[in-house]
Scaffold this motif. Structure first.
Motif, short mmCIF file in Angstrom:
data_model
loop_
_atom_site.label_atom_id
_atom_site.label_comp_id
_atom_site.label_asym_id
_atom_site.label_seq_id
_atom_site.Cartn_x
_atom_site.Cartn_y
_atom_site.Cartn_z
N ASN A 1 -8.83 0.48 -6.78
CA ASN A 1 -8.75 1.87 -6.34
C ASN A 1 -8.33 2.79 -7.48
O ASN A 1 -8.94 3.85 -7.69
N TRP A 2 -7.31 2.40 -8.24
CA TRP A 2 -6.85 3.23 -9.36
C TRP A 2 -7.88 3.30 -10.47
O TRP A 2 -8.09 4.36 -11.08
N LEU B 1 0.83 -1.20 0.00
CA LEU B 1 0.00 0.00 0.00
C LEU B 1 0.86 1.26 0.00
O LEU B 1 0.56 2.24 -0.70
N SER C 1 -7.10 -4.77 -4.45
CA SER C 1 -7.69 -3.54 -3.90
C SER C 1 -7.05 -2.30 -4.52
O SER C 1 -7.75 -1.32 -4.83
N ILE C 2 -5.74 -2.34 -4.71
CA ILE C 2 -5.04 -1.20 -5.29
C ILE C 2 -5.46 -0.98 -6.75
O ILE C 2 -5.70 0.15 -7.18
N ASN D 1 -5.79 4.99 -1.34
CA ASN D 1 -4.72 4.23 -0.68
C ASN D 1 -4.76 4.44 0.83
O ASN D 1 -4.57 3.49 1.61
N ILE E 1 -5.22 1.71 3.69
CA ILE E 1 -4.21 1.61 4.74
C ILE E 1 -4.88 1.64 6.12
O ILE E 1 -4.49 0.89 7.03
N SER F 1 2.14 1.80 -3.48
CA SER F 1 1.14 2.41 -4.34
C SER F 1 1.03 3.91 -4.07
O SER F 1 0.92 4.73 -5.00
N LEU F 2 1.08 4.28 -2.80
CA LEU F 2 1.02 5.69 -2.43
C LEU F 2 2.25 6.43 -2.94
O LEU F 2 2.15 7.57 -3.43
N ALA G 1 -6.58 8.65 -6.09
CA ALA G 1 -5.96 7.36 -5.82
C ALA G 1 -5.17 7.39 -4.52
O ALA G 1 -5.16 6.41 -3.76
N SER G 2 -4.51 8.51 -4.23
CA SER G 2 -3.78 8.64 -2.97
C SER G 2 -4.74 8.54 -1.79
O SER G 2 -4.44 7.86 -0.79
#
Length: 333
Positions: free
Chosen positions: A161-162, A75, A157-158, A127, A131, A78-79, A123-124
């Motif tokens: 999310n994007w 995670l 999940s990531i 994330n 988290i 990704s951030l 997206a941030s």
């Protein structure tokens, strides 16, 4: 660029020039002192380079060292990717918008840039929500955490999310993407107009709802961690303290993110679209982008593994054989 040949003087004896002197449809611009340009450009350049550098350290660290291949760090990775994009694209362009009254990147990029901005920051935020859920499960149910939270599940999940961030941002901005001519009234102007109902929706989706979820989860995390520290044995207590420290660090990341976001929403919902308001909104958007610099600085302050991995990277020790197995947690030896 030589501009002295095509300047004009208005009633207040202020020099006004055209963004594109050879185009009759060009916008005009007021000339600012050279010192302002130098200060802003130096600040923007240093901040952007520093943001890219620090987030590259995070990405290389988590990607290279085996000890960092954990679900939570996926995670963080990704951030860091979102923050890297912000440092490479968003911060330089947004910084130029602070000082340059003209848009020199063309009509197409004028439409695409807000989409990139919204996708990255949304997206941030996604994330950070994931988290928060991850840390809540880790603290609330540490024994079954490895079964509930796996790397593959978090990768899914990531990705979701994007994808959601892109679809949602496109929905908010589709008018400016499909009708880019609405973004300017003359050549050299790039102004983003969003309907008030969309701004209200965005405030709920990207501020109110995430705040409620994140804050409630972290309040529960604090209560559970304190209870575990008081009632469990020393082995479990050590684990609980470790999870509490991780939750506290990521909680600071979330808090800083929200502090960077709230001024932007308060500004966009309360102001109009005249020139002074546009400058203020650009400043608020720059503050949002600055969050991408804050995250790796927080890691450097609170995560020993990040300081050690950065040392190995900067001294080129990661080029040594089996460097991916270096111990980043020496206290566990």
């Amino acid at each position: 660029m030589e501009m002295s040949d095509w300047g004009v003087t208005n009633a207040e004896n202020q020099t006004v020039q055209y963004c594109f002197p050879n185009n009759n449809l060009s916008c005009t611009k007021s000339i600012r002192p050279e010192s302002e340009y130098i200060i802003v450009y130096v600040f923007v350049s240093v901040t952007s380079v520093f943001t890219v550098f620090l987030n590259l350290l995070v990405i290389v660290s988590i990607s290279h060292f085996k000890q960092l291949h954990t679900p939570t760090n996926v995670l963080i990775l990704s951030l860091a990717v979102a923050d890297l994009i912000a440092g490479l694209i968003l911060m330089p362009v947004q910084g130029m918008k602070l000082i340059e009254p003209c848009w020199y990147f063309g009509e197409i990029f004028c439409s695409i840039f807000p989409l990139i901005l919204y996708v990255v920051v949304t997206a941030s935020l996604g994330n950070l929500v994931i988290i928060s859920v991850d840390r809540f499960i880790a603290v609330n149910d540490p024994l079954r955490y490895p079964l509930k939270v796996t790397t593959n599940r978090l990768i899914v999940s990531i990705v979701v999310n994007w994808l959601f961030s892109f679809i949602y941002s496109f929905y908010l901005l589709y008018e400016s993407l499909l009708y880019p001519e609405r973004n300017h009234s003359c050549i050299g102007e790039c102004v983003l107009y969003i309907r008030l109902e969309y701004l209200i929706l965005d405030s709920f989706v990207c501020l109110v709802a995430p705040c409620c979820v994140i804050i409630s989860l972290y309040v529960k995390i604090c209560f559970v961690a304190n209870y575990q520290a008081k009632h469990f044995n020393s082995v479990t207590d050590k684990k609980a303290r470790s999870e509490k420290k991780a939750a506290k660090t990521l909680g600071i990341v979330v808090l800083v993110y929200l502090l960077c976001w709230m001024p932007y929403y308060l500004t966009t919902l309360s102001l109009g679209h005249d020139e002074n308001d546009a400058l203020l909104i650009n400043i608020m958007q720059w503050i949002v982008c600055m969050n991408s610099l804050m995250n790796p600085l927080i890691y450097a302050l609170f995560y020993r593994w990040f300081r050690l991995s950065a040392k190995y990277i900067l001294t080129l020790k990661i080029l040594e054989p089996s460097s991916e197995y270096f111990n980043l947690f020496p206290e566990e030896k």
